[in-house]
Design an enzyme around this catalytic site. Structure first.
Site, PDB file in Angstrom:
ATOM      1  CG  ASP A 194      -2.246  -0.625   1.004  1.00  0.00           C
ATOM      2  OD1 ASP A 194      -2.495  -1.038  -0.125  1.00  0.00           O
ATOM      3  OD2 ASP A 194      -3.035  -0.701   1.970  1.00  0.00           O
ATOM      4  CE  LYS A 216      -8.110   0.470  -1.860  1.00  0.00           C
ATOM      5  NZ  LYS A 216      -7.159  -0.571  -1.442  1.00  0.00           N
ATOM      6  CG  MET A 323      -8.127   7.691   5.778  1.00  0.00           C
ATOM      7  SD  MET A 323      -8.858   6.128   5.262  1.00  0.00           S
ATOM      8  CE  MET A 323      -9.807   5.678   6.716  1.00  0.00           C
TER       9      MET A 323
END
Length: 398
Positions: A194, A216, A323
Site C-alpha cells: 500500500d 490508494k 482520512m
C-alpha cells in the site's frame, strides 16, 4: 571439532540411553523426548523434572548405577554422571559402535550435541568447538536474526503450499514493523504493498521478489479492493508466499477483514500479523496520549467520512479521525453543532514518524482555517480533545 562430520539424526522411536539423573541428564532427556526418542535413564536418583516425565510414562527408568550391557539395542548414549562411570560408558559405547555424547568431556566423545534452535521449518545447529556457552550464544544470534527477518528465509529448491500473510506495517517507520512481519517479508515471493506501508523495507527484498503497488490515494483507487483480493488469491494458488503489506494495522480502517474473508472463502491459508495502528502511535509521536489520567478517560477512532454527531462531546473523551483532511471544515462544524465546545483543543499530525512529521494545533473552531493556511495534506490524523494540550506543540502556542 577436527575429524568430525555434522549430521542431523532421525532419532524418533529409537532407543537412546541417558546415564545420570542430574541437570545435564534432565536437559538432554527433554531434548530427546521432543525429538521423539525412546529414552532410557539409568541412575540411582533423578531430578524432580525427570521424575515427572517418568511418572507420566514418557521415560523408562533403570533405578541403579550403570553396568556393562546396559547399552544393548541403543543407537545413541549420553553420559552425565561427572564420575568415572562416564569413562566406562564411553568405552562400552566404543566397543559396541554406538555414538556417545560425553557430558563435560567433548574431547573424548564420539558425538557432540550442537546448540539448536528451530525457526519455522529451518533448523539451526551450532557447534562451538567444545565450548557449550559459545555455541549457545552463536545459536541465539543466528536464531534472532532469522526471527527478525534479517536473513533470507525463502525456499529455493522446493516450495511449500502458497499462503497469504496480511501484515500491518505500522505508521511508516520500518523500525515499528513487527519482527514477525519482517520474517514473513524475508520469506515472501510476492509483496502487495500500500501507499502508506513502510516502503523502505522493500529495498531489503531479493531482486526476484515480485512487488505490486496497489496504493490508494484519497478519492482515487486505481486498483479496486475486489481486484486486490483476486490478486492475493491468484498468486497464492501459484504456490507462492504472498505478503500483503499495509500501513498501520490492517484491521483499523484498513480493509484487512475484507481480504481475510476473501482468502478464507477461496480456501487460501491466511496468517494475520497486526501492526502498530497510526490512530494511537502517530498521536503519541506528537506527544499526545489518547488517554491520560485526569485528562481523558477514553477515546474513539473514526474516519473523517462518518457521521460523528453521536460521538461523546466532552473534552475528556478523545476523538481520533483518520482520512479526514479534505472534509475537515465540515467535520469541525458538525462537531460544534452537535455539542462540542468550539474551544476544544485540536491537532493535526502529518506524516507521523517520518523525518518531515509536522504538528499543527488550534481550537476546534479555528482548526480548519489554521490547517488550510499551513497547507496541511494527507497522510494525516486529527486529534480532538483536552489531551492535545499535553503536546509540546501546544505549549508554545500563543
Amino acid at each position: 571439532m577436527t575429524g568430525s562430520l555434522p549430521l542431523t539424526l532421525r532419532i524418533a522411536g529409537r532407543r537412546v540411553v541417558v546415564v545420570g539423573g542430574g541437570h545435564v541428564a534432565t536437559r538432554r532427556t527433554l531434548s530427546l523426548l521432543e525429538a521423539g526418542a525412546a529414552v532410557v535413564v539409568i541412575s540411582p536418583e533423578v531430578s524432580a523434572s525427570l521424575a515427572a516425565s517418568i511418572a507420566r510414562g514418557e521415560v523408562e527408568w533403570v533405578e541403579r548405577t550403570y553396568v556393562t550391557g546396559d547399552l544393548t539395542g541403543a543407537w545413541l548414549v549420553q553420559t552425565a554422571t561427572d564420575s568415572p562411570v562416564d569413562d566406562l560408558v564411553a568405552r562400552d559405547a566404543e566397543a559396541a559402535q554406538i555414538w556417545c555424547l560425553k557430558g563435560g568431556d567433548p574431547e573424548h566423545a564420539t558425538a557432540w550435541a550442537p546448540a539448536v534452535a528451530r525457526v519455522d521449518d529451518v533448523l539451526v545447529a551450532v557447534s562451538g568447538g567444545g565450548d557449550a556457552g559459545r555455541a549457545t550464544a552463536l545459536r541465539d544470534g543466528v536464531a534472532a536474526a532469522l526471527q527478525a527477518g534479517e536473513l533470507p528465509m525463502r525456499h529455493r529448491t522446493h516450495h511449500p503450499d502458497g499462503f497469504v500473510a496480511l501484515v500491518g506495517g505500522g505508521p511508516g517507520d520500518p523500525g515499528l514493523l513487527t519482527t514477525r512481519g519482517r520474517r514473513l517479508l524475508a520469506e515472501a515471493d510476492v509483496v502487495v504493498v500500500d501507499r502508506l506501508a513502510p516502503h523502505a523495507v522493500l529495498a531489503e527484498l531479493d531482486a526476484d521478489v515480485e512487488v505490486i503497488d496497489v496504493g490508494k490515494m484519497p478519492d482515487h483507487h486505481p486498483v479496486p479492493q475486489d481486484e486486490i483480493n483476486a490478486l492475493l488469491i491468484a498468486r497464492a494458488r501459484e504456490g507462492k508466499v504472498v505478503v500483503r503489506l499495509k500501513g498501520g494495522d490492517p484491521y483499523v480502517f484498513g480493509r484487512g477483514g475484507e481480504e481475510l474473508i476473501a482468502c478464507r472463502d477461496a480456501g487460501i491459508p491466511v496468517e494475520i500479523v497486526p501492526g502498530v495502528t497510526s490512530a494511537i502511535s502517530v498521536a503519541a509521536a506528537a506527544g499526545i496520549p489518547v488517554t491520560h489520567r485526569g485528562v481523558a478517560r477514553g477515546f474513539s477512532v473514526v474516519t473523517g467520512h462518518e457521521d460523528i454527531a453521536t460521538l461523546p462531546h466532552d473534552g475528556d473523551h478523545t476523538l481520533v479521525m483518520l482520512m479526514g483532511v479534505k472534509r475537515l471544515a465540515q467535520t469541525c462544524a458538525d462537531l460544534i453543532a452537535s455539542g462540542h465546545s468550539a474551544t476544544t483543543p485540536a491537532a493535526i499530525v502529518e506524516r507521523g514518524y517520518s523525518p518531515t512529521q509536522r504538528v499543527t494545533v488550534a481550537t476546534l473552531d479555528t482548526l480548519a482555517a489554521t490547517a488550510a493556511a499551513a497547507g496541511v495534506e494527507s497522510p494525516a490524523i486529527t486529534i480532538i480533545g483536552d489531551v492535545v494540550t499535553l503536546s509540546p506543540a501546544w505549549v508554545g502556542r500563543t
